[in-house]
Design an enzyme around this catalytic site. Structure first.
Site, PDB file in Angstrom:
ATOM      1  NE  ARG A 266      -2.237   0.656   3.821  1.00  0.00           N
ATOM      2  CZ  ARG A 266      -1.549   1.323   4.753  1.00  0.00           C
ATOM      3  NH1 ARG A 266      -1.177   2.568   4.556  1.00  0.00           N
ATOM      4  NH2 ARG A 266      -1.216   0.723   5.889  1.00  0.00           N
ATOM      5  CG  HIS A 270      -5.737   2.213   6.701  1.00  0.00           C
ATOM      6  ND1 HIS A 270      -5.834   0.907   6.264  1.00  0.00           N
ATOM      7  CD2 HIS A 270      -6.892   2.485   7.357  1.00  0.00           C
ATOM      8  CE1 HIS A 270      -7.000   0.414   6.635  1.00  0.00           C
ATOM      9  NE2 HIS A 270      -7.662   1.342   7.302  1.00  0.00           N
ATOM     10  CE1 TYR A 279       1.526   2.090   8.431  1.00  0.00           C
ATOM     11  CE2 TYR A 279       0.492   3.784   9.760  1.00  0.00           C
ATOM     12  CZ  TYR A 279       0.534   3.039   8.609  1.00  0.00           C
ATOM     13  OH  TYR A 279      -0.392   3.241   7.619  1.00  0.00           O
TER      14      TYR A 279
END
Length: 369
Positions: A266, A270, A279
């Site tokens: 990705r 998100h 992260y």
């Protein structure tokens, strides 16, 4: 104690329930053919690329609309086009697709109006498109609940003598949900013609795969259910198309379900409300940027003499026109009627629904239909 054998092809052997040691890959990172045999039809390869170009531009425009407040939220598919379009093109028009909230690009590739695809993200009622006409379920926001739906529909269709197959997309995070396990177990026991395609984009929001499972791969979970498994390079559109096509046709012939894990990434957050820098590292993103599925397929097509500058420019212009049309239509505010809340809940409204509709209509100074 006797055991009654089930009709149809024999269940898969243990070796068929384990994925290969390496992902299925037909194109290397530079777009060179590394598969055995000959590549798929030239027209199909070009169409894969064309739809990926359209899908990426749609995704860019939808991401921009989300940032501008035209959408409540938008989960980007940037970087996952090979998974979504390669898999979708493996289906017949009569087959059913069960998407997640991240699979908008697959819906566009399925032939659904891009404006209708984004209706759900605008906060309008229903999902914006005719589920039955497109044989595509509403995009599913709860994790993994689309999986039992896909299995149930395919099982019912087989009992009715229909040879359709259902394809259920799911993210790596969704494989930790009970609905996924129940769907896989039922599908394997009853040899349901369903294909589960896990788009392993490495993160379930901010949780890396290693924090979700100790399995060598997600595809290895297939042996626990007794179904076939495959591990595929999810940034190789030809490998995804070929792998899903084989699984779909095997399911159609009575060979039961398959669990496919597609390794991808990705590239964007998100959703438009996420900050991925908290992260994951810029170095990791850079590595995956070098594995771009569009660049890989374009390099292959050019090397094979199947893509020239004029054709590439035509695809780009078509994608720009799609984005412009979508942007223009999004400028009009949605026409929302609160009383539509009660439509299509049941074939005939229950007394409770009629009472509630009347109460809302009275509050709005209107009469309930």
């Amino acid at each position: 104690m006797s055991v009654t054998s089930r009709p149809g092809p024999a269940p898969p052997g243990t070796h068929e329930m384990l994925p290969g040691a390496e992902p299925v890959r037909l194109l290397d990172a530079a777009g060179r053919w590394v598969g055995t045999g000959t590549p798929p039809d030239a027209g199909l390869r070009r169409e894969l690329y064309r739809r990926m170009v359209l899908g990426r531009q749609f995704d860019r425009q939808a991401t921009a609309l989300g940032k501008q407040g035209a959408l409540a939220v938008y989960p980007s598919s940037y970087g996952q086009e090979a998974c979504q379009i390669g898999a979708t093109m493996a289906l017949r028009e009569t087959d059913w697709l069960f998407p997640t909230y991240r699979d908008s690009v697959a819906l566009v590739a399925r032939g659904i109006d891009p404006f209708e695809v984004l209706t759900l993200m605008r906060g309008s009622w229903h999902c914006g498109y005719s589920v039955r006409r497109h044989r595509t379920a509403p995009q599913c926001t709860p994790l993994a609940t689309q999986c039992p739906h896909a299995v149930g529909l395919a099982h019912a269709a087989r009992l009715a003598g229909d040879d359709l197959v259902s394809l259920s997309f799911i993210g790596d995070g969704g494989t930790s949900e009970g609905d996924f396990h129940e769907a896989c177990n039922f599908a394997a026991v009853h040899r349901v013609p369903t294909v589960f395609l896990v788009q392993n984009n490495q993160y379930a929001i901010s949780v890396p795969l290693a924090a979700q499972t100790a399995a060598p791969t997600l595809a290895h979970k297939a042996i626990g259910y007794g179904m076939r498994a495959a591990l595929v390079d999810g940034n190789d559109a030809l490998a995804v198309y070929t792998t899903v096509t084989e699984a779909v046709e095997r399911a159609r012939a009575g060979g039961g379900p398959t669990l496919i894990e597609a390794l991808t990434y990705r590239m964007n957050p998100h959703t438009s409300a996420d900050d991925p820098t908290r992260y994951r590292s810029a170095e990791e993103v850079a590595v995956w940027s070098g594995r771009d599925p569009l660049d890989r397929l374009a390099a292959h097509l050019r090397a094979e003499g199947l893509l020239d500058d004029a054709t590439a420019a035509a695809y780009t212009a078509e994608a720009e026109a799609l984005a412009t049309g979508l942007r223009d239509r999004m400028r009009q505010p949605p026409a929302l009627d609160p009383l539509e809340l009660f439509d299509h809940v049941y074939a005939a409204p229950t007394p409770q629904l009629r009472e509630q509709a009347a109460a809302l209509a009275a509050r709005l100074g209107r009469h309930a239909s």
